[in-house]
Motif scaffolding. Structure first.
Motif, mmCIF file in Angstrom:
data_model
loop_
_atom_site.group_PDB
_atom_site.id
_atom_site.type_symbol
_atom_site.label_atom_id
_atom_site.label_comp_id
_atom_site.label_asym_id
_atom_site.label_seq_id
_atom_site.Cartn_x
_atom_site.Cartn_y
_atom_site.Cartn_z
ATOM 1 N N LEU A 192 -35.153 -0.096 -30.524
ATOM 2 C CA LEU A 192 -36.273 -0.680 -30.844
ATOM 3 C C LEU A 192 -35.895 -1.941 -31.565
ATOM 4 O O LEU A 192 -36.843 -3.039 -31.609
ATOM 5 C CB LEU A 192 -37.365 0.013 -31.551
ATOM 6 N N ASN A 193 -34.957 -2.255 -32.084
ATOM 7 C CA ASN A 193 -34.579 -3.052 -33.090
ATOM 8 C C ASN A 193 -33.611 -4.200 -32.689
ATOM 9 O O ASN A 193 -32.586 -4.605 -33.217
ATOM 10 C CB ASN A 193 -33.844 -2.626 -34.280
ATOM 11 N N PHE A 194 -34.301 -5.038 -31.492
ATOM 12 C CA PHE A 194 -33.677 -6.086 -30.918
ATOM 13 C C PHE A 194 -34.745 -7.324 -31.043
ATOM 14 O O PHE A 194 -36.084 -6.910 -31.328
ATOM 15 C CB PHE A 194 -33.478 -5.911 -29.510
ATOM 16 N N PRO A 195 -34.428 -8.498 -31.041
ATOM 17 C CA PRO A 195 -35.336 -9.582 -30.847
ATOM 18 C C PRO A 195 -36.421 -9.366 -29.978
ATOM 19 O O PRO A 195 -36.011 -9.003 -29.018
ATOM 20 C CB PRO A 195 -34.651 -10.754 -30.764
ATOM 21 N N HIS A 196 -37.582 -9.702 -30.118
ATOM 22 C CA HIS A 196 -38.702 -9.678 -29.141
ATOM 23 C C HIS A 196 -38.633 -10.464 -27.886
ATOM 24 O O HIS A 196 -38.366 -11.715 -28.124
ATOM 25 C CB HIS A 196 -39.797 -9.848 -29.586
ATOM 26 N N ASN A 197 -38.697 -9.787 -26.745
ATOM 27 C CA ASN A 197 -38.671 -10.628 -25.442
ATOM 28 C C ASN A 197 -37.553 -11.643 -25.336
ATOM 29 O O ASN A 197 -36.756 -10.912 -24.303
ATOM 30 C CB ASN A 197 -40.093 -11.639 -25.436
ATOM 31 N N GLY A 242 -31.452 -21.542 -36.306
ATOM 32 C CA GLY A 242 -30.461 -22.817 -36.450
ATOM 33 C C GLY A 242 -29.192 -22.137 -36.354
ATOM 34 O O GLY A 242 -28.253 -23.203 -36.305
ATOM 35 N N ILE A 243 -28.848 -20.894 -36.632
ATOM 36 C CA ILE A 243 -27.595 -20.369 -36.752
ATOM 37 C C ILE A 243 -27.111 -19.639 -35.632
ATOM 38 O O ILE A 243 -27.864 -18.923 -34.857
ATOM 39 C CB ILE A 243 -27.513 -19.317 -38.261
ATOM 40 N N PRO A 244 -25.925 -19.626 -35.098
ATOM 41 C CA PRO A 244 -25.391 -19.078 -33.973
ATOM 42 C C PRO A 244 -25.934 -17.575 -34.006
ATOM 43 O O PRO A 244 -25.489 -16.898 -34.954
ATOM 44 C CB PRO A 244 -23.954 -19.409 -34.205
ATOM 45 N N TYR A 245 -26.129 -17.071 -33.026
ATOM 46 C CA TYR A 245 -26.545 -15.751 -32.712
ATOM 47 C C TYR A 245 -25.862 -14.928 -31.646
ATOM 48 O O TYR A 245 -26.391 -14.920 -30.476
ATOM 49 C CB TYR A 245 -28.042 -15.605 -32.605
ATOM 50 N N LEU A 246 -24.586 -14.521 -32.011
ATOM 51 C CA LEU A 246 -24.093 -13.684 -31.063
ATOM 52 C C LEU A 246 -23.569 -14.147 -29.778
ATOM 53 O O LEU A 246 -23.412 -13.354 -28.649
ATOM 54 C CB LEU A 246 -24.547 -12.341 -30.939
ATOM 55 N N GLY A 247 -23.260 -15.245 -29.872
ATOM 56 C CA GLY A 247 -23.152 -15.946 -28.493
ATOM 57 C C GLY A 247 -24.314 -16.385 -27.576
ATOM 58 O O GLY A 247 -23.995 -16.786 -26.608
ATOM 59 N N LYS A 280 -27.111 -7.201 -37.055
ATOM 60 C CA LYS A 280 -26.042 -5.830 -37.083
ATOM 61 C C LYS A 280 -26.685 -4.895 -35.922
ATOM 62 O O LYS A 280 -27.997 -4.563 -35.726
ATOM 63 C CB LYS A 280 -26.193 -5.116 -38.316
ATOM 64 N N PHE A 281 -25.700 -4.458 -35.142
ATOM 65 C CA PHE A 281 -26.123 -3.376 -34.018
ATOM 66 C C PHE A 281 -26.772 -4.171 -32.893
ATOM 67 O O PHE A 281 -27.182 -3.191 -32.130
ATOM 68 C CB PHE A 281 -27.002 -2.245 -34.318
ATOM 69 N N VAL A 282 -26.730 -5.345 -32.649
ATOM 70 C CA VAL A 282 -27.046 -5.913 -31.480
ATOM 71 C C VAL A 282 -25.866 -6.616 -30.824
ATOM 72 O O VAL A 282 -25.045 -7.004 -31.311
ATOM 73 C CB VAL A 282 -28.063 -7.249 -32.015
ATOM 74 N N TYR A 283 -25.909 -6.336 -29.372
ATOM 75 C CA TYR A 283 -24.653 -6.631 -28.707
ATOM 76 C C TYR A 283 -24.500 -8.196 -28.497
ATOM 77 O O TYR A 283 -25.510 -8.944 -28.692
ATOM 78 C CB TYR A 283 -24.695 -5.959 -27.207
ATOM 79 N N TYR A 284 -23.351 -8.539 -28.102
ATOM 80 C CA TYR A 284 -23.123 -10.033 -27.690
ATOM 81 C C TYR A 284 -23.303 -10.310 -26.492
ATOM 82 O O TYR A 284 -23.614 -9.552 -25.370
ATOM 83 C CB TYR A 284 -21.699 -10.185 -28.177
ATOM 84 N N GLY A 304 -34.798 -12.663 -26.505
ATOM 85 C CA GLY A 304 -33.646 -12.310 -26.862
ATOM 86 C C GLY A 304 -32.979 -11.350 -26.260
ATOM 87 O O GLY A 304 -33.236 -10.536 -25.290
ATOM 88 N N PRO A 305 -31.440 -10.896 -26.715
ATOM 89 C CA PRO A 305 -30.867 -9.795 -26.233
ATOM 90 C C PRO A 305 -31.648 -8.574 -26.423
ATOM 91 O O PRO A 305 -32.537 -8.277 -27.180
ATOM 92 C CB PRO A 305 -29.601 -9.749 -26.938
#
Length: 576
Positions: A297-302, A373-378, A401-405, A304-305
């Protein structure tokens, strides 16, 4: 025909009466379940190993979101590190955690209790089958290993019960079902937990053929943690020092810190030298059941990854905690002041200009918290509100953390189910940085301030190395990263304050914080402060939030369990 009819009716009536009399006995209920195997069959080596693997499989809380070892809700949300996120109407049971409004009939305490006891039952099943096995089937070394693993797992599950509920009935495999139902819940189960981990520490091999199994050093780390929770500083120091000095992964690699802090949460580095004991996960194996469902459940909404779901948004308090001055954290908690708190895009539309905070911060901020504004896992620069479902409710941040690249999508993430958020990254129940900080705490509490400082600085030095891993596309640092070592501590109080903060910064979002605050005796003061800060920005999410002691220090015993067992067996915790 009438006579013939009577002839057949009389015997039929007699048979029916006889059947009724026979059914007055309950012997017919004693029927072995179809499709089940007798314990004597399962007590083979294969059967015992199967039962043991079943006990391992419950570490991730398969089946519900609140019994997994990550404790993202139980430890991090309750500890003020994260808001529920998403919006007010989504998974409303978690609102009770954010606002400290749990009841004995709430879902979260019930699910957690059931899920953890499922793990205990599985561990005890393996131990029972082991006791029934023929000595010819297993070598003495195998017997010691299997018992060590099963007791380690039982120790883990009971540790989770103890820190969550403060009491539980301690069940052992030699008890019958009826006897287990009569075991009275007790607060005094530390001795049993300690004994399980100590057995593992003394009997498990140092190396094992398969990653993910508990070895001697995983048991030693958990034993040290158990001793720390009991304030047995000297004993904890001895065991943890042994783990730090001599500990090895299951494949024989000496423990150490990875060069890059973020790699501890990257599936490409699973079971690394920093992993002491982890919940194993895999993607694209044909079923998402072996992925990482605890974090799904803990990923950015819509956009994002993962494409879902916007939960577990880092709090303002957590993000502000990474503010530094001369490279050191603000131990006086002044990081939430208007002068020091981070500049965010809270209330800034996605198409409006925004410049990220340019003040000095610990680089672990941008390995742990997604911010605009900060790079987010590619995936490019974090877009801010476009990754957030309801910013006025959940705030401006997303988990990192715990979000894939980006380059791992489809390979180290599994998109065969309803969301791509089934990742293959392990969750480290204990990682080496945690062990270093536990040893630092034991040293400081034993008045060895310099030894404690050196261990804290070891963790900070790795964080400093990781600042070079967060770069913009043009090769410039993504933020003003500033981190330094502690030169000295004025006294024990300052040393402990630094230790408490270091655990917050290093282990943020990993499920430890609430339990740390409780054991340190500062939960009330810390959480009152955090609630007041979050309410200024998120009044809906924190509506009615209030931390009450002693009630909110522990979960209520689920009322459904009390109804089954009776209050004389399962007494309710204070305040509920």
């Amino acid at each position: 025909m009438k006579a013939l009819t009577r002839f057949f009716l009389l015997p039929l009536a007699s048979l029916l009466m006889a059947g009724l009399l026979w059914t007055c006995s309950d012997d017919f209920l004693e029927v072995a379940p179809r499709g089940s195997l007798d314990e004597n069959v399962l007590s083979s080596e294969a059967g015992i190993e199967g039962a043991l693997l079943g006990a391992y499989s419950q570490l991730g809380g398969r089946g519900n979101y609140f019994s997994g070892a990550s404790n993202w809700a139980n430890g991090s949300i309750q500890g003020g590190e994260a808001n529920k996120g998403t919006n007010d109407g989504d998974f409303t049971e978690i609102n009770e955690l954010v606002r400290y409004q749990l009841q004995s009939t709430s879902r979260i305490p019930s699910d957690r209790w059931i899920g953890i006891f499922d793990g205990i039952t599985r561990a005890n099943s393996a131990l029972k089958l082991l006791s029934l096995s023929d000595d010819v089937q297993l070598t003495e070394a195998d017997r010691a290993r299997i018992e060590g693993e099963a007791r380690f797992l039982r120790g883990h599950y009971y540790f989770q019960l103890k820190i969550s509920y403060n009491q539980a009935p301690f069940l052992t495999p030699e008890l019958s079902v009826e006897e287990q139902q009569m075991v009275v819940s007790s607060e005094d189960i530390w001795d049993e937990i300690e004994a399980d981990f100590r057995f593992g520490y003394e009997n498990l091999p140092e190396t094992l053929a398969e990653a993910g199994r508990a070895n001697k050093w995983a048991a030693g780390a958990y034993l040290g943690k158990t001793l720390l929770y009991q304030e047995k500083w000297g004993e904890a120091r001895t065991v943890l020092n042994d783990v730090v000095t001599n500990g090895k992964t299951t494949n024989g690699q000496s423990y150490g810190l990875l060069d890059n802090y973020a790699d501890a949460f990257n599936a490409e580095f699973d079971n690394s030298k920093e992993s002491v004991f982890a919940v194993q996960a895999a993607a694209n194996s044909g079923t998402t059941n072996v992925a990482n469902p605890d974090m799904v459940l803990n990923f950015p909404h819509n956009n994002g990854p993962g494409n879902c779901c916007g939960f577990f948004q880092p709090s303002f308090d957590l993000a502000n905690s990474f503010r530094t001055s001369d490279g050191l954290p603000l131990l006086d908690n002044s990081y939430n002041s208007e002068e020091n708190r981070l500049v965010t895009d809270f209330g800034v539309a996605a198409n409006d200009a925004f410049t990220p905070d340019d003040g000095p911060v610990d680089p672990r901020l941008d390995h742990s918290v997604g911010r605009r504004g900060i790079p987010y896992l590619g995936f490019g620069p974090h877009p801010g509100v476009a990754y957030v479902r309801d910013q006025p409710y959940g705030g401006p941040y997303t988990p990192k953390k715990f979000v894939y690249y980006a380059d791992q999508e489809g390979s180290l993430s599994d998109g065969t189910s309803w969301t791509k958020g089934y990742g293959s990254m392990n969750y480290n129940i204990i990682r080496f940085a945690d062990v270093l900080l536990m040893l630092a705490e034991a040293e400081i509490e034993s008045d060895n301030l310099d030894a404690g400082r050196d261990l804290i600085n070891q963790v900070r030095e790795r964080a400093a190395l990781s600042s070079s891993m967060i770069m913009n596309d043009d090769g410039t640092p993504a933020a003003n990263y500033e981190i330094a070592n502690y030169d000295s501590f004025a006294d024990k109080a300052e040393a402990l304050s630094a230790l408490y903060m270091e655990r917050k910064l290093e282990l943020s979002g990993e499920g430890h914080r609430f339990f740390d605050l409780v054991r340190w005796g500062v939960a009330k003061s810390e959480l009152d402060r955090i609630i007041a800060n979050e309410q200024m920005f998120l009044p809906i999410a924190y509506s009615g939030a209030s931390f009450t002691t002693p009630q909110d220090l522990y979960y209520p015993i689920p009322q459904g369990q009390i109804d089954l067992q009776g209050s004389d067996v399962l007494p309710q915790n204070p305040g509920y």
